[in-house]
Design a protein around this motif. Structure first.
Motif, PDB file in Angstrom:
ATOM      1  N   ILE A 262      61.233  37.004 -63.030  1.00 18.54           N
ATOM      2  CA  ILE A 262      60.667  37.890 -62.008  1.00 18.54           C
ATOM      3  C   ILE A 262      59.146  37.850 -62.062  1.00 18.54           C
ATOM      4  N   GLN A 263      58.579  37.849 -63.272  1.00 14.17           N
ATOM      5  CA  GLN A 263      57.123  37.795 -63.404  1.00 14.17           C
ATOM      6  C   GLN A 263      56.573  36.509 -62.805  1.00 14.17           C
ATOM      7  N   LEU A 264      57.247  35.389 -63.061  1.00 15.97           N
ATOM      8  CA  LEU A 264      56.785  34.120 -62.524  1.00 15.97           C
ATOM      9  C   LEU A 264      56.897  34.096 -61.010  1.00 15.97           C
ATOM     10  N   LEU A 265      58.012  34.564 -60.475  1.00 12.64           N
ATOM     11  CA  LEU A 265      58.199  34.577 -59.029  1.00 12.64           C
ATOM     12  C   LEU A 265      57.144  35.461 -58.361  1.00 12.64           C
ATOM     13  N   GLU A 266      56.855  36.585 -58.982  1.00 14.02           N
ATOM     14  CA  GLU A 266      55.834  37.491 -58.435  1.00 14.02           C
ATOM     15  C   GLU A 266      54.462  36.833 -58.467  1.00 14.02           C
ATOM     16  N   PHE A 267      54.141  36.133 -59.569  1.00 16.34           N
ATOM     17  CA  PHE A 267      52.847  35.455 -59.682  1.00 16.34           C
ATOM     18  C   PHE A 267      52.715  34.362 -58.629  1.00 16.34           C
ATOM     19  N   ILE A 268      53.771  33.557 -58.443  1.00 15.72           N
ATOM     20  CA  ILE A 268      53.732  32.495 -57.427  1.00 15.72           C
ATOM     21  C   ILE A 268      53.542  33.096 -56.035  1.00 15.72           C
ATOM     22  N   GLN A 269      54.279  34.178 -55.757  1.00 13.78           N
ATOM     23  CA  GLN A 269      54.201  34.810 -54.437  1.00 13.78           C
ATOM     24  C   GLN A 269      52.797  35.347 -54.157  1.00 13.78           C
ATOM     25  N   LYS A 270      52.205  35.994 -55.157  1.00 14.81           N
ATOM     26  CA  LYS A 270      50.867  36.560 -54.981  1.00 14.81           C
ATOM     27  C   LYS A 270      49.818  35.477 -54.811  1.00 14.81           C
ATOM     28  N   ARG A 271      49.917  34.406 -55.596  1.00 12.34           N
ATOM     29  CA  ARG A 271      48.926  33.336 -55.493  1.00 12.34           C
ATOM     30  C   ARG A 271      49.046  32.592 -54.175  1.00 12.34           C
ATOM     31  N   MET A 272      50.276  32.389 -53.681  1.00 11.77           N
ATOM     32  CA  MET A 272      50.436  31.725 -52.387  1.00 11.77           C
ATOM     33  C   MET A 272      49.917  32.615 -51.261  1.00 11.77           C
ATOM     34  N   ALA A 273      50.105  33.934 -51.398  1.00 12.05           N
ATOM     35  CA  ALA A 273      49.578  34.850 -50.394  1.00 12.05           C
ATOM     36  C   ALA A 273      48.062  34.858 -50.411  1.00 12.05           C
ATOM     37  N   ARG A 274      47.461  34.698 -51.606  1.00 12.68           N
ATOM     38  CA  ARG A 274      46.005  34.739 -51.721  1.00 12.68           C
ATOM     39  C   ARG A 274      45.349  33.424 -51.339  1.00 12.68           C
ATOM     40  N   ASP A 275      45.894  32.296 -51.869  1.00  9.66           N
ATOM     41  CA  ASP A 275      45.242  30.999 -51.706  1.00  9.66           C
ATOM     42  C   ASP A 275      45.905  30.099 -50.678  1.00  9.66           C
ATOM     43  N   GLY A 276      47.160  30.409 -50.317  1.00  8.19           N
ATOM     44  CA  GLY A 276      47.868  29.549 -49.384  1.00  8.19           C
ATOM     45  C   GLY A 276      48.529  28.352 -50.043  1.00  8.19           C
TER      46      GLY A 276
END
Length: 237
Positions: free
Chosen positions: A7-21
């Motif tokens: 869950i932590q990894l999925l959340e990190f990936i989701q946040k970074r894709m939302a921030r950086d694309g």
């Protein structure tokens, strides 16, 4: 059922894709989850892929796609406001005559039309084109409220390990400051525009490529002007 680390990894990936694309690198995932090696990240990514939460795209650098989110993460990012007001973007270039500024059009589909201002170098810096060549539809969820945004076509391969390829279109939020690690549009010496990762080193600025074939450029602070930060990426196949 996902583990806490998954869950932590999925959340990190989701946040970074939302921030950086673009997705984070495996090294960035390792550091974010405080793991000792990338092998642990490989196992977590494989587990998320097997459970249908992410998909790896073949033959592309660090290409991950989130397919779905568990209930605990489903609402992340939902509070982003859609950009619904018109704006007048500043051109990423200098020393050229002022031209009429283009308005942002909101489409019925929830997408937003942004002006494509020209090309940006992901390689050796080139002068950004200051004319609107055409408009491009961008999902409203890529944009941040009423902030100013514009799009640029990528020329070169220096950011390929950040998932940014030659010919991609990057969506830029207009701003004049950046945090370490941000991918930015930098205006160098008032005439050349380039897309690089930003690092401050005292009174110097490092513009880092995401391709080992390109060296990091270290420049005096006064030689670099931040013109915007990457918030999204659009690719045509």
């Amino acid at each position: 059922m996902l583990t806490k680390k998954q869950i932590q990894l999925l959340e990190f990936i989701q946040k970074r894709m939302a921030r950086d694309g673009v997705p984070p690198s495996f090294d960035e995932m390792k550091d974010a989850l405080d793991l000792r090696s990338k092998s642990g990240i490989h196992r977590l990514v494989t587990a998320l892929e097997e459970r249908g939460f992410i998909r790896r795209l073949p033959h592309r650098a660090r290409a991950l796609e989130i397919v779905r989110l568990p209930d605990t993460l489903a609402d992340l990012g939902a509070a982003r406001d859609k950009a619904v007001a018109s704006f007048t973007p500043r051109v990423v270039a200098s020393g050229q005559p002022t031209r009429p500024r283009a308005a942002m059009n909101v489409l019925d589909t929830g997408a937003v039309e942004l002006p494509l201002m020209g090309r940006i170098a992901a390689g050796v810096p080139i002068e950004a084109i200051s004319e609107v060549s055409h408009h491009i539809a961008v999902p409203g969820t890529m944009l941040s409220g009423r902030d100013h945004h514009y799009a640029l076509e990528v020329k070169g391969d220096s950011m390929i390990e950040a998932g940014i390829n030659d010919g991609d279109v990057v969506v830029i939020r207009e701003q004049n400051s950046a945090d370490n690690g941000d991918i930015i549009v930098a205006l160098v010496d008032g005439s050349e525009a380039t897309l690089k990762r930003y690092r401050r080193r005292g009174d110097m600025i490092a513009l880092e490529a995401a391709n080992p074939a390109y060296e990091t450029r270290i420049l005096p602070e006064e030689s670099v002007r931040v013109q915007g930060r990457l918030v999204g990426l659009i690719r045509s196949y």
